[in-house]
Design an enzyme around this catalytic site. Structure first.
Site, PDB file in Angstrom:
ATOM      1  N   GLU A  40       0.777  -1.145  -0.015  1.00  0.00           N
ATOM      2  CA  GLU A  40      -0.065  -0.162  -0.156  1.00  0.00           C
ATOM      3  C   GLU A  40       0.941   1.037   0.074  1.00  0.00           C
ATOM      4  O   GLU A  40       1.448   1.521   0.988  1.00  0.00           O
ATOM      5  CB  GLU A  40      -0.842   0.180   1.353  1.00  0.00           C
ATOM      6  CG  GLU A  40      -1.802   1.271   1.451  1.00  0.00           C
ATOM      7  CD  GLU A  40      -2.504   1.166   2.618  1.00  0.00           C
ATOM      8  OE1 GLU A  40      -2.806   2.521   3.084  1.00  0.00           O
ATOM      9  OE2 GLU A  40      -2.753   0.363   3.189  1.00  0.00           O
ATOM     10  N   ARG A  44       0.437  10.248   0.333  1.00  0.00           N
ATOM     11  CA  ARG A  44       0.886  11.514   1.127  1.00  0.00           C
ATOM     12  C   ARG A  44       2.105  12.114   0.579  1.00  0.00           C
ATOM     13  O   ARG A  44       2.691  13.295   1.379  1.00  0.00           O
ATOM     14  CB  ARG A  44       1.320  10.972   2.590  1.00  0.00           C
ATOM     15  CG  ARG A  44      -0.044  10.222   3.228  1.00  0.00           C
ATOM     16  CD  ARG A  44       0.419   9.566   4.578  1.00  0.00           C
ATOM     17  NE  ARG A  44      -0.362   8.529   4.821  1.00  0.00           N
ATOM     18  CZ  ARG A  44      -0.377   7.667   6.221  1.00  0.00           C
ATOM     19  NH1 ARG A  44       0.855   7.940   6.789  1.00  0.00           N
ATOM     20  NH2 ARG A  44      -1.178   6.892   6.282  1.00  0.00           N
ATOM     21  N   LYS A 128     -11.263  -1.772   6.479  1.00  0.00           N
ATOM     22  CA  LYS A 128     -10.045  -1.139   7.355  1.00  0.00           C
ATOM     23  C   LYS A 128     -10.505  -0.753   8.666  1.00  0.00           C
ATOM     24  O   LYS A 128     -11.510   0.189   8.633  1.00  0.00           O
ATOM     25  CB  LYS A 128      -9.153  -0.254   6.499  1.00  0.00           C
ATOM     26  CG  LYS A 128      -8.313   0.573   7.144  1.00  0.00           C
ATOM     27  CD  LYS A 128      -7.550   1.494   6.195  1.00  0.00           C
ATOM     28  CE  LYS A 128      -6.484   2.144   6.937  1.00  0.00           C
ATOM     29  NZ  LYS A 128      -5.735   3.099   5.962  1.00  0.00           N
TER      30      LYS A 128
END
Length: 204
Positions: A40, A44, A128
């Protein structure tokens, strides 16, 4: 490949923050060599999309996806970069609609039982839990198992090398997400063998 297939592919999903694009491919190769194929890459940093593209093109054994997807218009961009799945810290109607439109395996985040019910009603049974530690961690997941037997979780946030096995022991946890297997200190130092060993330890 469905989101269920992706979550079952490895016990730990490395949550990767790539600041330097040159780190993307050697990092992915190091993690895959250690047994962690599902990666993943968080959206950012300015180079995140390019990092996904580089990994998708150069590390075919990796199942590369994106994290921190928070806007519906990001779906097209990450698919174009070669992402195989997407992860979000939450779920909005716009994200749910985009997920169906683009047919990209999608793991939305939840924090409360109410959010879990909303996600389930929107068609998502794999969620999640984020941030897992602040949401109640193992205690919260145990509490959710009985009222929501149809839901499976990938807890992320505050999970460490010391605690992740306790999460994996829960029947409603498919895998965990964590950054400890790809620490920035080892990336900056180019210690790819060290990262491979962390990945191997996570797979044990």
């Amino acid at each position: 490949m469905t989101i269920e297939d992706i979550l079952k592919a490895a016990p730990v999903m490395p949550v990767i923050v790539i600041e330097d694009l040159t780190h993307a491919v050697p990092l992915a190769k190091a993690l895959v060599a250690g047994g962690l194929r599902v990666l993943e890459v968080t959206l950012r940093t300015p180079v995140a999309i390019d990092a996904v593209r580089s990994i998708a093109e150069s590390v075919p054994d990796a199942i590369v996806g994106v994290g921190t997807l928070t806007h519906s218009e990001q779906f097209a961009k990450v698919i174009d970069a070669g992402a195989k799945f997407a992860v979000s810290p939450g779920l909005t109607p716009a994200l749910a609609k985009a997920s169906a439109q683009y047919d990209l395996p999608f793991l939305p985040g939840v924090f409360t039982p109410g959010e879990a019910m909303q996600a389930r009603d929107a068609g998502f049974n794999h969620l999640k839990l984020f941030p897992a530690k602040q949401a109640g961690g193992i205690g919260m997941l145990k509490a959710m198992a009985s009222p929501f037997p149809e839901l499976t979780f990938c807890p992320t946030g505050g999970i460490s090398a010391e605690s992740f096995r306790d999460y994996l022991a829960l029947p409603n946890v498919a895998c965990v997400g964590g950054s400890w297997v790809a620490p920035s200190t080892l990336m900056r130092g180019g210690d790819w063998d060290g990262i491979t060993e962390l990945a191997r330890e996570a797979c044990r």
